[in-house]
Design a protein around this motif. Structure first.
Motif, PDB file in Angstrom:
ATOM      1  N   TYR A  27      12.871   8.646  -5.763  1.00  0.00           N
ATOM      2  CA  TYR A  27      12.269   8.764  -4.418  1.00  0.00           C
ATOM      3  C   TYR A  27      13.365   8.747  -3.353  1.00  0.00           C
ATOM      4  N   ASP A  28      13.059   9.360  -2.202  1.00  0.00           N
ATOM      5  CA  ASP A  28      14.006   9.338  -1.071  1.00  0.00           C
ATOM      6  C   ASP A  28      13.405   8.710   0.174  1.00  0.00           C
ATOM      7  N   ASN A  29      12.155   8.219   0.047  1.00  0.00           N
ATOM      8  CA  ASN A  29      11.497   7.582   1.187  1.00  0.00           C
ATOM      9  C   ASN A  29      10.498   6.547   0.684  1.00  0.00           C
ATOM     10  N   VAL A  30      10.481   5.384   1.328  1.00  0.00           N
ATOM     11  CA  VAL A  30       9.540   4.317   0.975  1.00  0.00           C
ATOM     12  C   VAL A  30       8.769   3.918   2.226  1.00  0.00           C
ATOM     13  N   GLU A  31       7.447   3.880   2.128  1.00  0.00           N
ATOM     14  CA  GLU A  31       6.612   3.421   3.237  1.00  0.00           C
ATOM     15  C   GLU A  31       5.831   2.184   2.802  1.00  0.00           C
ATOM     16  N   VAL A  32       5.965   1.108   3.556  1.00  0.00           N
ATOM     17  CA  VAL A  32       5.277  -0.141   3.257  1.00  0.00           C
ATOM     18  C   VAL A  32       4.128  -0.313   4.241  1.00  0.00           C
ATOM     19  N   ILE A  33       2.930  -0.538   3.720  1.00  0.00           N
ATOM     20  CA  ILE A  33       1.725  -0.655   4.547  1.00  0.00           C
ATOM     21  C   ILE A  33       1.082  -2.014   4.306  1.00  0.00           C
ATOM     22  N   TYR A  62      -2.432 -10.420   4.965  1.00  0.00           N
ATOM     23  CA  TYR A  62      -3.804  -9.967   4.775  1.00  0.00           C
ATOM     24  C   TYR A  62      -4.187  -9.827   3.298  1.00  0.00           C
ATOM     25  N   GLY A  63      -3.302 -10.230   2.409  1.00  0.00           N
ATOM     26  CA  GLY A  63      -3.637 -10.182   0.987  1.00  0.00           C
ATOM     27  C   GLY A  63      -3.616  -8.785   0.411  1.00  0.00           C
ATOM     28  N   GLN A  64      -3.092  -7.846   1.146  1.00  0.00           N
ATOM     29  CA  GLN A  64      -2.990  -6.472   0.658  1.00  0.00           C
ATOM     30  C   GLN A  64      -1.575  -5.971   0.891  1.00  0.00           C
ATOM     31  N   LEU A  65      -1.138  -5.118  -0.005  1.00  0.00           N
ATOM     32  CA  LEU A  65       0.161  -4.486   0.168  1.00  0.00           C
ATOM     33  C   LEU A  65       0.113  -3.122  -0.493  1.00  0.00           C
ATOM     34  N   SER A  66       0.557  -2.107   0.225  1.00  0.00           N
ATOM     35  CA  SER A  66       0.654  -0.768  -0.346  1.00  0.00           C
ATOM     36  C   SER A  66       2.055  -0.251  -0.096  1.00  0.00           C
ATOM     37  N   VAL A  67       2.689   0.231  -1.153  1.00  0.00           N
ATOM     38  CA  VAL A  67       4.024   0.802  -1.034  1.00  0.00           C
ATOM     39  C   VAL A  67       3.967   2.228  -1.578  1.00  0.00           C
ATOM     40  N   LEU A  68       4.308   3.187  -0.734  1.00  0.00           N
ATOM     41  CA  LEU A  68       4.238   4.599  -1.086  1.00  0.00           C
ATOM     42  C   LEU A  68       5.652   5.149  -1.260  1.00  0.00           C
ATOM     43  N   TYR A  69       5.859   5.884  -2.333  1.00  0.00           N
ATOM     44  CA  TYR A  69       7.177   6.436  -2.648  1.00  0.00           C
ATOM     45  C   TYR A  69       7.105   7.960  -2.591  1.00  0.00           C
ATOM     46  N   ARG A  70       7.977   8.564  -1.787  1.00  0.00           N
ATOM     47  CA  ARG A  70       7.966  10.017  -1.618  1.00  0.00           C
ATOM     48  C   ARG A  70       9.318  10.623  -1.979  1.00  0.00           C
ATOM     49  N   LYS A  71       9.248  11.861  -2.395  1.00  0.00           N
ATOM     50  CA  LYS A  71      10.455  12.663  -2.607  1.00  0.00           C
ATOM     51  C   LYS A  71      10.190  14.048  -2.033  1.00  0.00           C
ATOM     52  N   ASP A  72      11.101  14.520  -1.181  1.00  0.00           N
ATOM     53  CA  ASP A  72      10.931  15.818  -0.521  1.00  0.00           C
ATOM     54  C   ASP A  72       9.573  15.903   0.173  1.00  0.00           C
ATOM     55  N   ASN A  73       9.195  14.793   0.818  1.00  0.00           N
ATOM     56  CA  ASN A  73       7.947  14.693   1.579  1.00  0.00           C
ATOM     57  C   ASN A  73       6.696  14.880   0.713  1.00  0.00           C
ATOM     58  N   LYS A  74       6.810  14.578  -0.568  1.00  0.00           N
ATOM     59  CA  LYS A  74       5.651  14.587  -1.452  1.00  0.00           C
ATOM     60  C   LYS A  74       5.526  13.218  -2.109  1.00  0.00           C
ATOM     61  N   LEU A  75       4.310  12.713  -2.175  1.00  0.00           N
ATOM     62  CA  LEU A  75       4.094  11.417  -2.812  1.00  0.00           C
ATOM     63  C   LEU A  75       4.328  11.546  -4.317  1.00  0.00           C
ATOM     64  N   ILE A  76       5.148  10.661  -4.867  1.00  0.00           N
ATOM     65  CA  ILE A  76       5.405  10.684  -6.306  1.00  0.00           C
ATOM     66  C   ILE A  76       4.908   9.417  -7.001  1.00  0.00           C
ATOM     67  N   ALA A  77       4.698   8.342  -6.217  1.00  0.00           N
ATOM     68  CA  ALA A  77       4.233   7.088  -6.826  1.00  0.00           C
ATOM     69  C   ALA A  77       3.704   6.157  -5.740  1.00  0.00           C
ATOM     70  N   ALA A  78       2.913   5.180  -6.172  1.00  0.00           N
ATOM     71  CA  ALA A  78       2.400   4.182  -5.236  1.00  0.00           C
ATOM     72  C   ALA A  78       2.110   2.888  -5.980  1.00  0.00           C
ATOM     73  N   VAL A  79       2.356   1.775  -5.299  1.00  0.00           N
ATOM     74  CA  VAL A  79       1.942   0.461  -5.795  1.00  0.00           C
ATOM     75  C   VAL A  79       0.991  -0.105  -4.757  1.00  0.00           C
ATOM     76  N   ILE A  80      -0.218  -0.434  -5.182  1.00  0.00           N
ATOM     77  CA  ILE A  80      -1.271  -0.803  -4.236  1.00  0.00           C
ATOM     78  C   ILE A  80      -1.953  -2.080  -4.712  1.00  0.00           C
ATOM     79  N   ILE A  81      -2.018  -3.048  -3.820  1.00  0.00           N
ATOM     80  CA  ILE A  81      -2.620  -4.338  -4.136  1.00  0.00           C
ATOM     81  C   ILE A  81      -3.902  -4.521  -3.340  1.00  0.00           C
ATOM     82  N   ASN A  82      -5.005  -4.742  -4.057  1.00  0.00           N
ATOM     83  CA  ASN A  82      -6.318  -5.030  -3.462  1.00  0.00           C
ATOM     84  C   ASN A  82      -6.802  -3.954  -2.504  1.00  0.00           C
TER      85      ASN A  82
END
Length: 391
Positions: free
Chosen positions: A340-346, A351-371
């Protein structure tokens, strides 16, 4: 007389494959051969609901006995296969019996990686891969006070949560800088670490177990730093290795698993394979992967059954999916966190939730999502469609 389809391994993939075969019209015998004495069962609950005593082994069976009887599927349990002879299309069992097949499926799964930390066998030291392993750990939990888990992967963390909730003090020893370092990034590792520490679990990163002490029963773990940590229960969870011995001996193509094509066929057209034992070329990630997940096993089993029936179902574009239950959170992952070349943390941790989005060349390649199951569904769709996924 028509020869059977023999499935080696009584795994999730094996059972799914057998029932897919019947659904797709296979009229001949089906034999599932497993080396455990138990009927095929789900493995993820071993470190989750089984260890927390929410479910029994009977409740996690993949199918009841009558399902196999009604589908005319023969189970050969407590049985080991020692050899595959591709030239004669036969397999040899440990008792010397030889069985002929028309089609063969390898669903042999994986085994726990092992290390030697003592010059003599010590009671109280366990790995968790089978129902028998789980039963032994359960028996010891009734009187355990201090558990040390060597390895901060998902299995170790799930066991830590279960042990903690049963009143056992838990220490996790992780050799890397963060828990889960092989599969997630620091944002997720820190969230999970904080969760466990809030519940009283000790996590020691950059800590390598050097040896175990004790007479007949383990009493402590000594780290490379010299620190000695009291323990009457040790769990070693340092990953798994695909079971490829039979495939290698039979000269099938093997590379970090039994190599299969997009239709779950091995280098022998009469042999398919599915599950943790397999590696394949992923059409989205454009590289060979081996995926350790139930969904992957189900997808490959469906393709394998179709191939046996002379049909083609391409599974190679399916998005890898994983999950882990710890305390009151459900962690879900999709895709492969690599390159990946970009990480977005949401979402803040408050709040008991966490989402981390991983992108490469502006395309989502993976995500880790809690609750947040809705976001998980959206992420899977975005990866499949090669989209950026703007939440």
């Amino acid at each position: 007389m028509s020869l059977p389809c023999i499935i080696i391994g009584a795994s999730h993939a094996a059972v799914q494959l057998s029932f897919n075969l019947r659904q797709q019209g296979w009229q001949h015998d089906i034999i599932i051969i497993g080396n455990e004495s138990h009927m095929p069962y789900q493995k993820p609950p071993l470190s989750k609901s089984i260890m927390s005593q929410q479910k029994s082994l009977e409740e996690i069976l993949l199918k009841k006995d009558e399902f196999y009887q009604d589908a005319n599927i023969r189970l050969m349990l407590n049985t080991n296969v020692t050899e595959i002879d591709r030239s004669t299309k036969t397999i040899k069992l440990a008792n010397g019996e030889v069985l002929a097949y028309s089609k063969l499926a390898l669903c042999t799964g994986a085994i726990a990686n092992k290390i030697s930390l003592s010059d003599k066998p010590l009671l109280g030291v366990h790995y968790l891969r089978t129902a028998e392993d789980a039963a032994k750990i359960q028996n010891q939990l009734t009187h355990a006070k201090n558990a040390v888990i060597i390895g901060g992967g998902f299995i170790g963390l799930e066991l830590a949560a279960a042990f903690n909730q049963r009143g056992v003090h838990v220490t996790i020893l992780e050799a890397q800088e963060n828990i889960l370092q092989r599969v997630v990034t620091s944002e997720v590792a820190q969230f999970i670490s904080s969760l466990h520490q809030q519940h009283g679990v000790e996590i020691k990163n950059c800590c390598i177990a050097k040896r175990l002490t004790g007479d007949s029963y383990v009493s402590a773990v000594v780290c490379e730093s010299g620190e000695s940590i009291p323990a009457d229960l040790i769990i070693i969870g340092i990953g798994i290795t695909p079971v490829t011995t039979l495939a290698t001996k039979a000269n099938l193509d093997v590379d970090n698993g039994i190599l299969i094509n997009q239709f779950a066929v091995t280098s022998d057209p009469n042999i398919v394979a599915a599950g943790d034992c397999c590696s394949y070329f992923h059409s989205i990630y454009q590289r060979n992967v081996r995926v350790e997940s139930i969904q992957n096993a189900l997808d490959q089993a469906k393709s394998a059954a179709a191939s046996i029936m002379g049909k083609e179902i391409d599974f190679s574009h399916n998005i890898p999916r994983f999950w882990s239950d710890q305390y009151d959170i459900k962690l879900q992952m999709c895709g492969l966190i690599d390159g990946y070349d970009n990480v977005e943390v949401i979402n803040p941790q408050d709040y008991g939730q966490l989402s981390v989005l991983y992108r490469k060349d502006n395309k989502l390649i993976a995500a880790v999502i809690i609750n947040n199951p809705l976001m998980m569904k959206q992420a899977i769709s975005a990866i499949a469609n090669q989209e950026a996924f703007i939440h």
